[in-house]
Design a protein around this motif. Structure first.
Motif, PDB file in Angstrom:
ATOM      1  N   TRP A  55      31.328  33.003  41.049  1.00 25.44           N
ATOM      2  CA  TRP A  55      31.519  33.825  39.853  1.00 25.44           C
ATOM      3  C   TRP A  55      32.917  34.414  39.796  1.00 25.44           C
ATOM      4  O   TRP A  55      33.392  35.023  40.750  1.00 25.44           O
ATOM      5  CB  TRP A  55      30.496  34.951  39.791  1.00 25.44           C
ATOM      6  CG  TRP A  55      30.524  35.653  38.469  1.00 25.44           C
ATOM      7  CD1 TRP A  55      29.812  35.315  37.359  1.00 25.44           C
ATOM      8  CD2 TRP A  55      31.318  36.789  38.106  1.00 25.44           C
ATOM      9  NE1 TRP A  55      30.112  36.177  36.328  1.00 25.44           N
ATOM     10  CE2 TRP A  55      31.032  37.085  36.759  1.00 25.44           C
ATOM     11  CE3 TRP A  55      32.240  37.569  38.783  1.00 25.44           C
ATOM     12  CZ2 TRP A  55      31.626  38.133  36.077  1.00 25.44           C
ATOM     13  CZ3 TRP A  55      32.846  38.617  38.105  1.00 25.44           C
ATOM     14  CH2 TRP A  55      32.527  38.888  36.766  1.00 25.44           C
ATOM     15  N   ARG A  56      33.560  34.220  38.654  1.00 27.85           N
ATOM     16  CA  ARG A  56      34.868  34.796  38.367  1.00 27.85           C
ATOM     17  C   ARG A  56      34.884  35.182  36.896  1.00 27.85           C
ATOM     18  O   ARG A  56      34.548  34.359  36.046  1.00 27.85           O
ATOM     19  CB  ARG A  56      35.981  33.781  38.612  1.00 27.85           C
ATOM     20  CG  ARG A  56      36.168  33.358  40.035  1.00 27.85           C
ATOM     21  CD  ARG A  56      37.192  32.235  40.111  1.00 27.85           C
ATOM     22  NE  ARG A  56      38.361  32.518  39.289  1.00 27.85           N
ATOM     23  CZ  ARG A  56      39.597  32.746  39.772  1.00 27.85           C
ATOM     24  NH1 ARG A  56      39.803  32.689  41.056  1.00 27.85           N
ATOM     25  NH2 ARG A  56      40.594  32.995  38.950  1.00 27.85           N
ATOM     26  N   LYS A 141      33.904  42.492  44.103  1.00 34.74           N
ATOM     27  CA  LYS A 141      34.968  41.572  43.695  1.00 34.74           C
ATOM     28  C   LYS A 141      36.184  42.318  43.137  1.00 34.74           C
ATOM     29  O   LYS A 141      37.052  41.716  42.513  1.00 34.74           O
ATOM     30  CB  LYS A 141      34.434  40.584  42.659  1.00 34.74           C
ATOM     31  CG  LYS A 141      33.354  39.680  43.217  1.00 34.74           C
ATOM     32  CD  LYS A 141      32.924  38.661  42.199  1.00 34.74           C
ATOM     33  CE  LYS A 141      31.999  37.650  42.807  1.00 34.74           C
ATOM     34  NZ  LYS A 141      32.642  36.722  43.715  1.00 34.74           N
ATOM     35  N   GLU A 144      39.833  41.031  43.899  1.00 32.04           N
ATOM     36  CA  GLU A 144      40.178  39.636  43.645  1.00 32.04           C
ATOM     37  C   GLU A 144      41.178  39.548  42.494  1.00 32.04           C
ATOM     38  O   GLU A 144      41.160  40.377  41.583  1.00 32.04           O
ATOM     39  CB  GLU A 144      38.916  38.823  43.349  1.00 32.04           C
ATOM     40  CG  GLU A 144      38.009  38.733  44.575  1.00 32.04           C
ATOM     41  CD  GLU A 144      36.791  37.861  44.347  1.00 32.04           C
ATOM     42  OE1 GLU A 144      36.729  37.154  43.331  1.00 32.04           O
ATOM     43  OE2 GLU A 144      35.909  37.895  45.208  1.00 32.04           O
ATOM     44  N   GLN A 146      41.347  37.643  40.001  1.00 29.66           N
ATOM     45  CA  GLN A 146      40.814  37.058  38.773  1.00 29.66           C
ATOM     46  C   GLN A 146      40.834  37.990  37.568  1.00 29.66           C
ATOM     47  O   GLN A 146      40.760  37.535  36.433  1.00 29.66           O
ATOM     48  CB  GLN A 146      39.375  36.627  39.014  1.00 29.66           C
ATOM     49  CG  GLN A 146      38.486  37.841  39.342  1.00 29.66           C
ATOM     50  CD  GLN A 146      37.034  37.527  39.333  1.00 29.66           C
ATOM     51  OE1 GLN A 146      36.551  36.918  38.399  1.00 29.66           O
ATOM     52  NE2 GLN A 146      36.328  37.931  40.369  1.00 29.66           N
ATOM     53  N   TRP A 147      40.897  39.275  37.787  1.00 25.14           N
ATOM     54  CA  TRP A 147      40.737  40.242  36.710  1.00 25.14           C
ATOM     55  C   TRP A 147      41.987  40.343  35.847  1.00 25.14           C
ATOM     56  O   TRP A 147      43.072  40.595  36.345  1.00 25.14           O
ATOM     57  CB  TRP A 147      40.410  41.616  37.285  1.00 25.14           C
ATOM     58  CG  TRP A 147      39.131  41.622  38.045  1.00 25.14           C
ATOM     59  CD1 TRP A 147      38.994  41.605  39.409  1.00 25.14           C
ATOM     60  CD2 TRP A 147      37.819  41.625  37.505  1.00 25.14           C
ATOM     61  NE1 TRP A 147      37.666  41.602  39.736  1.00 25.14           N
ATOM     62  CE2 TRP A 147      36.912  41.620  38.591  1.00 25.14           C
ATOM     63  CE3 TRP A 147      37.308  41.637  36.216  1.00 25.14           C
ATOM     64  CZ2 TRP A 147      35.539  41.624  38.412  1.00 25.14           C
ATOM     65  CZ3 TRP A 147      35.938  41.639  36.043  1.00 25.14           C
ATOM     66  CH2 TRP A 147      35.065  41.634  37.137  1.00 25.14           C
TER      67      TRP A 147
END
Length: 164
Positions: A55-56, A141, A144, A146-147
């Motif tokens: 999940w991202r 998360k 990470e 990705q945000w």
């Protein structure tokens, strides 16, 4: 009321009720998921492992999801900017029409309430909400890369469209 709250309210309106029902009936120990899925009592453990590894947030928008799953590739000349691997794929065909409509609506909305990039960056309530989404809602998360950072119209529009 904050304009982003007003935009997202219809999409979150019954979320807590739905989640409570899911915890009670679907994902509890001995619930529907464990009793119906072939993995039995390990079903939720498998789900957690997949969530943790896959999940991202930046891959949750429909176009990115289709690309990640090998069902599309970017093509600026194609409809919706994607060339589908399966031309007759109703989920993608219909979903991309909806995605474009949502994105257009969110774009008009954001551009109305945030006429300048600085108004996005300076909106302390918006920035605090986004920090809470990342650090509390997805605390596991939070560090990470990705945000997205909510510092441009494009990032805010993409983020809100993905949430919707």
């Amino acid at each position: 009321m904050h304009p982003i709250y007003r935009l997202l309210h219809p999409y979150f309106r019954y979320t807590m009720e739905i989640n409570a029902f899911a915890r009670e009936k679907l994902i509890n120990a001995g619930g529907i998921i464990e009793s119906c899925f072939s993995a039995g009592k390990y079903s939720m453990l498998f789900s957690f492992v997949v969530y943790d590894q896959v999940w991202r947030f930046d891959m949750e928008a429909l176009p990115a999801d289709l690309i990640r799953r090998g069902l599309a590739e970017e093509d600026p000349n194609a409809e919706h900017g994607l060339k589908l691997a399966i031309q007759d794929y109703p989920f993608a065909n219909d979903g991309l029409i909806l995605w474009d409509a949502i994105r257009e609506w969110v774009s008009d909305y954001v551009n109305h309430y945030y006429p300048h990039t600085s108004t996005i960056e300076d909106d302390k309530e918006l920035q605090a909400w986004w920090t809470e989404v990342r650090t509390v809602g997805h605390g596991d998360k939070k560090d990470e890369p990705q945000w997205p950072v909510l510092n441009t119209h494009e990032n805010l529009i993409q983020t809100l469209s993905t949430i919707i």
